[in-house]
Every structure is written in C-alpha cells, then in structure tokens.
Design a protein around this motif. Structure first.
Motif: not given
Length: 114
Positions: A77-86, A40-46, A50-55
């Motif tokens: 891993l893919q989400y972590r990379i997107r978070i750091h890049a964003g 569920n946390a991963q789905r919310i993170s997704r 999408k809305h660029k709320r990285y924090r």
C-alpha cells in the motif's frame, strides 16, 4: 545488486523467475515459489522507487499484486501511494503553484518555464 535492478529490472526479474521455476521441478510448492517471486518484485520495486522510475515500478508491482498476502500488506500500500504521488508530480503541471489572484494584480510575475 541494486544497480542490476535499476538498469534492467524486467530482465533481472525474468532471470530470477526462471531460476525459481527450475526449483518447481524439485518438488517445492508452487505457492511458496509464487510468494518468493512477489517478494523479489517488491524488492526490485523498492530500488526503482528510490531512482524515481515510476513507470517501471507500476509494471513490477503487478507481480506483487498477483500474490494474495503481499498484495494486502502495508508495504505494498505504501509503495502504491508513492507511485501515484510520484507519477502525478512527473506529469506536466504536477508541481503547479497555486497563487492568490491578488498577488497577480499586485504585479507578481512568474516565468513561463520554471
């Protein structure tokens, strides 16, 4: 449903977690419930990504990293990379242009504020 995840992600996650905890009293295995919480946390993170709320995504991914198998998944891993890049792009100077010095000597000028 996605709107609820973006408006109040932490409150939504806590509400879902409380409902899952009620299932623990019914005899459902603890590791199964922990896996569902992480999912569920991963789905919310997704939705937050999408809305660029990285924090907010960073704090939500802590619940995903707490689970053994999901923390090592490709999607995490893919989400972590997107978070750091964003997060880098949001910082001041994150989108700074690198311009050759010869261009500046030639008279090319950039505004102070983009």
């Amino acid at each position: 449903m996605a709107r609820r995840f973006v408006r109040a992600p932490r409150a939504t996650f806590l509400a879902i977690t409380l409902e899952l905890e009620k299932l623990a009293g019914s005899g459902i295995a603890r590791d199964v419930l922990q896996g569902r919480k992480a999912w569920n946390a991963q789905r919310i993170s997704r939705q937050l990504l999408k809305h660029k709320r990285y924090r907010d995504v960073m704090s939500m991914m802590r619940a995903v990293r707490a689970h053994k198998s999901l923390s090592r998944s490709w999607k995490t891993l893919q989400y972590r990379i997107r978070i750091h890049a964003g997060a880098i792009m949001e910082r001041p100077g994150g989108t700074m242009l690198l311009v050759d010095a010869a261009s500046h000597r030639g008279g090319l000028r950039f505004p102070e504020i983009p």
